[in-house]
Design a protein around this motif. Structure first.
Motif, mmCIF file in Angstrom:
data_model
loop_
_atom_site.group_PDB
_atom_site.id
_atom_site.type_symbol
_atom_site.label_atom_id
_atom_site.label_comp_id
_atom_site.label_asym_id
_atom_site.label_seq_id
_atom_site.Cartn_x
_atom_site.Cartn_y
_atom_site.Cartn_z
ATOM 1 N N UNK A 47 0.844 -1.189 0.000
ATOM 2 C CA UNK A 47 0.000 0.000 0.000
ATOM 3 C C UNK A 47 0.884 1.246 0.000
ATOM 4 N N UNK A 48 0.686 2.091 -0.999
ATOM 5 C CA UNK A 48 1.531 3.286 -1.133
ATOM 6 C C UNK A 48 1.252 4.306 -0.039
ATOM 7 N N UNK A 49 0.021 4.326 0.480
ATOM 8 C CA UNK A 49 -0.352 5.301 1.502
ATOM 9 C C UNK A 49 -1.550 4.781 2.285
ATOM 10 N N UNK A 50 -1.962 5.544 3.276
ATOM 11 C CA UNK A 50 -3.065 5.095 4.129
ATOM 12 C C UNK A 50 -4.387 5.036 3.377
ATOM 13 N N UNK A 51 -4.585 5.945 2.416
ATOM 14 C CA UNK A 51 -5.836 5.929 1.659
ATOM 15 C C UNK A 51 -6.035 4.601 0.947
ATOM 16 N N UNK A 52 -4.960 4.072 0.365
ATOM 17 C CA UNK A 52 -5.064 2.783 -0.318
ATOM 18 C C UNK A 52 -5.427 1.676 0.669
#
Length: 209
Positions: A47-52
């Motif tokens: 996951x590239x970031x928390x949104x993903x």
């Protein structure tokens, strides 16, 4: 995806879901890695970031709800299927506040959600269609009314759960009584929400968060 990578991804999603339910969305990928028992680099590879990660957890929720409801309604009549559908959604929203938080925080236009949302739409359409064809629900009821019903149950659950756990079930019973086809009814003065209006509400929720 290799088997070990798939297992790690699942561990990360489960860990994030538990943390979101316990602490809300104010957790970091480092927190999730520690809870999952994997390295931080493993989380960032998936996951590239928390949104993903939030989107992945939300998709996991949707699939779980859909699979459970499909199993529950497999061998019941049209009215019972509708009641089971609404009560199952109510239980998931009431019992896991993390789901309610995700519902109002996730970007509902994200492509990763489309498949899961379409599965839910097909489920609702099927249950609604059976109930309508059997004549067990009010003629005025349309598919988009289910959005309002879920919002109402979510709101009453959030307002009462700390002092009267399960109180939402009383209001679900009142709602179910209100959408039945039989018995005297007060005419509905306000039209149902349109799909476009619901989409706009989803967009506004995402902007607020």
């Amino acid at each position: 995806m290799r088997a070990d990578a798939a297992r790690n991804r699942r561990r990360i999603v489960v860990a994030a879901r538990e943390l979101f339910a316990e602490r809300g969305l104010d957790v970091t990928l480092d927190d999730v890695a520690a809870h999952a028992g994997v390295g931080v680099g493993t989380v960032y590879r998936r996951f590239a970031n928390r949104d993903e990660l939030v989107e992945a957890v939300f998709v996991d929720h949707i699939r779980e709800v859909t699979e459970r409801i499909e199993s529950d309604i497999a061998d019941v009549g049209p009215w019972d299927a509708l009641a089971l559908l609404l009560n199952a959604v109510g239980e998931f929203v009431a019992d896991d506040r993390g789901l309610a938080t995700l519902l109002t925080s996730v970007d509902h236009s994200a492509p990763v959600l489309e498949e899961a949302k379409q599965a839910v739409s097909r489920l609702v359409e099927g249950v609604y269609g059976r109930a309508r064809e059997a004549g067990v629900i009010r003629d005025e009821l349309v598919e988009t009314d289910f959005f309002g019903i879920v919002c109402m149950i979510s709101a009453i659950s959030e307002a009462t759960e700390s002092v009267a756990p399960g109180a939402w079930r009383r209001y679900m019973e009142l709602l179910l009584d209100g959408i039945r086809a039989d018995g005297p009814r007060v005419p509905l003065a306000v039209p149902a929400l349109t799909a476009e209006q619901i989409q706009e509400l989803d967009s506004r929720k995402h902007v607020r968060h």
